[in-house]
Design a protein around this motif. Structure first.
Motif, PDB file in Angstrom:
ATOM      1  N   LEU A 102      29.354 -44.607  62.268  1.00  0.00           N
ATOM      2  CA  LEU A 102      28.379 -43.894  63.105  1.00  0.00           C
ATOM      3  C   LEU A 102      28.416 -42.393  62.836  1.00  0.00           C
ATOM      4  N   ALA A 103      29.603 -41.864  62.513  1.00  0.00           N
ATOM      5  CA  ALA A 103      29.704 -40.441  62.179  1.00  0.00           C
ATOM      6  C   ALA A 103      28.909 -40.130  60.916  1.00  0.00           C
ATOM      7  N   MET A 104      28.958 -41.022  59.926  1.00  0.00           N
ATOM      8  CA  MET A 104      28.163 -40.818  58.714  1.00  0.00           C
ATOM      9  C   MET A 104      26.669 -40.909  59.011  1.00  0.00           C
ATOM     10  N   PHE A 105      26.289 -41.855  59.853  1.00  0.00           N
ATOM     11  CA  PHE A 105      24.884 -41.947  60.259  1.00  0.00           C
ATOM     12  C   PHE A 105      24.441 -40.648  60.936  1.00  0.00           C
ATOM     13  N   ALA A 123      30.108 -52.565  58.200  1.00  0.00           N
ATOM     14  CA  ALA A 123      29.593 -51.855  59.369  1.00  0.00           C
ATOM     15  C   ALA A 123      28.221 -51.264  59.070  1.00  0.00           C
ATOM     16  N   ILE A 124      28.047 -50.721  57.869  1.00  0.00           N
ATOM     17  CA  ILE A 124      26.748 -50.170  57.482  1.00  0.00           C
ATOM     18  C   ILE A 124      25.680 -51.254  57.533  1.00  0.00           C
ATOM     19  N   ALA A 143      36.546 -51.377  65.692  1.00  0.00           N
ATOM     20  CA  ALA A 143      36.060 -50.222  66.448  1.00  0.00           C
ATOM     21  C   ALA A 143      36.201 -48.942  65.627  1.00  0.00           C
ATOM     22  N   ASP A 144      37.317 -48.802  64.907  1.00  0.00           N
ATOM     23  CA  ASP A 144      37.517 -47.603  64.081  1.00  0.00           C
ATOM     24  C   ASP A 144      36.466 -47.498  62.988  1.00  0.00           C
ATOM     25  N   SER A 145      36.217 -48.604  62.298  1.00  0.00           N
ATOM     26  CA  SER A 145      35.215 -48.561  61.223  1.00  0.00           C
ATOM     27  C   SER A 145      33.825 -48.301  61.789  1.00  0.00           C
ATOM     28  N   ALA A 146      33.550 -48.822  62.990  1.00  0.00           N
ATOM     29  CA  ALA A 146      32.246 -48.591  63.608  1.00  0.00           C
ATOM     30  C   ALA A 146      32.057 -47.110  63.940  1.00  0.00           C
ATOM     31  N   VAL A 147      33.082 -46.483  64.505  1.00  0.00           N
ATOM     32  CA  VAL A 147      32.984 -45.066  64.868  1.00  0.00           C
ATOM     33  C   VAL A 147      32.838 -44.196  63.624  1.00  0.00           C
TER      34      VAL A 147
END
Length: 404
Positions: free
Chosen positions: A227-230, A279-280, A220-224
């Motif tokens: 998503l911030a970079m996206f 995640a990317i 979940a941390d890596s996903a968030v």
């Protein structure tokens, strides 16, 4: 009569298309052999069903596009975020040469398309759609440029024509790559290898972005954080897209890709941030699948029937040009050796289809004749990253000349 679907129901329809496509690919060997993406397989079935309903009952369907556009931008952002400059050093001079060879072919492809379209009495822009937009660019680029052609130049059905042309290229890119390379290899007298142990010729492809089916573990941390970079890339593209028209009007997806490259390499080089590539990859591949499904749901086949004959002629000629170019240019400039033959097969794959097709072409050769780590290093980097930047720049030049 037109039935309209809002974004919520469009998303539901797109997921159903993906499930149908997954089922078809699992059950039909032809689709697996030629690496037909699940959203393309399901989307074409959906387009045919909608076409039948239109012809029988006069019903048409309109699916809202905001989500489609968003998923397209996320996909191109993921390509940028996957481009690590530190890996490019390993490619060396052959990477530069192959990139130049690919860039020259994009120009040739567009000259062929525009020339044939004009000779057949079509809008020259159709030559770009049946050129590098869909063949070198693939479904993603076709869906990105299509709406621009429809809104800015009034080219009705540009997105649908792009999807149909990209599908043609995907199939034929997979058909010609192996035979082209095998002919070259047979001429040099190389014999098939005798395998006595498990080959490692697939090891070099473990990190290829396009391996959408590979299991990736994310948190979940890596996903968030991803998503911030996206979000940062999308925000940058939204701002720049409003100002670039004054000097060099590029599609928004190019700015997303550019922002991804900058953020990726600044964070890793200057701040030693450990990027979450898994995640990317997950977000990028999922976005591409949903984007293609939605784009194909909007494929209005009845708008393309009048173009079927001329477009087929152009695409057939483009296939022949690809074979000749891979044989007499790609193979020659890359060194006339075994690696060059494998690179020629890869170029056929993404010169007409997509990078996954290129990888499949190369694997079909290396499984028989032995590994080519040089080819597996160069083709994924050029096909998944450099080709999009080259294609966008060259297309912008062609469009400015044709419509300037």
């Amino acid at each position: 009569m037109e039935w309209e679907f809002n974004s919520y129901y469009t998303l539901i329809a797109a997921t159903l298309v993906l499930l149908v496509g997954k089922f078809l690919v699992q059950k039909i060997k032809f689709l697996r052999d030629f690496n037909i993406p699940e959203p393309v397989a399901g989307g074409l079935i959906a387009a045919i069903v909608l076409f039948a309903l239109h012809e029988a009952y006069g019903v048409s369907f309109k699916f809202e596009k905001p989500l489609q556009d968003a998923f397209m931008l996320i996909f191109f952002t993921s390509i940028g975020l996957s481009a690590d400059f530190s890996r490019l050093k390993a490619g060396g001079l052959p990477l530069v040469i192959f990139t130049a060879v690919v860039g020259a072919f994009i120009i040739v492809q567009n000259f062929v398309g525009v020339g044939l379209a004009s000779a057949l009495g079509l809008d020259p822009l159709i030559g770009l759609i049946t050129g590098s937009i869909t063949l070198t660019g693939g479904h993603g680029t076709a869906g990105a440029w299509g709406p621009d052609f429809e809104s800015k130049f009034g080219l009705t059905g540009a997105t649908g024509l792009g999807m149909a042309s990209a599908t043609f290229g995907l199939v034929f890119g997979g058909l010609i790559g192996g035979p082209v390379a095998r002919r070259l290899i047979n001429k040099m007298g190389r014999k098939p290898i005798v395998k006595t142990a498990k080959s490692d010729d697939n090891d070099a492809t473990d990190d290829i972005f396009e391996q959408a089916q590979r299991t990736r573990l994310i948190t979940a941390d890596s996903a968030v954080e991803t998503l911030a970079m996206f979000a940062a890339c999308l925000a940058f593209a939204e701002i720049v897209d409003g100002y670039d028209k004054a000097f060099f009007d590029l599609p928004k997806f190019v700015w997303c890709l550019f922002a991804g490259v900058v953020i990726r390499n600044v964070l890793t080089a200057a701040f030693k941030v450990n990027m979450f590539d898994r995640a990317i990859d997950v977000f990028g591949n999922a976005s591409l699948s949903l984007f293609l499904s939605m784009a194909l749901l909007n494929l209005k086949l009845w708008e393309l029937t009048g173009l079927a004959g001329p477009v087929t002629i152009i695409l057939a000629v483009q296939t022949v040009v690809m074979i000749l170019y891979a044989t007499f240019v790609t193979y020659v400039f890359m060194g006339r050796d075994y690696d060059s033959a494998v690179l020629a097969a890869g170029h056929c794959g993404f010169g007409l289809g997509a990078t996954p097709t290129a990888v499949a072409n190369m694997q079909s050769i290396t499984q028989t004749f032995g590994p080519s780590h040089k080819a597996f290093l160069i083709v994924p980097m050029v096909g998944a990253f450099f080709v999009d930047l080259l294609n966008a720049a060259i297309l912008s030049g062609f469009i400015s000349v044709l419509k300037g």
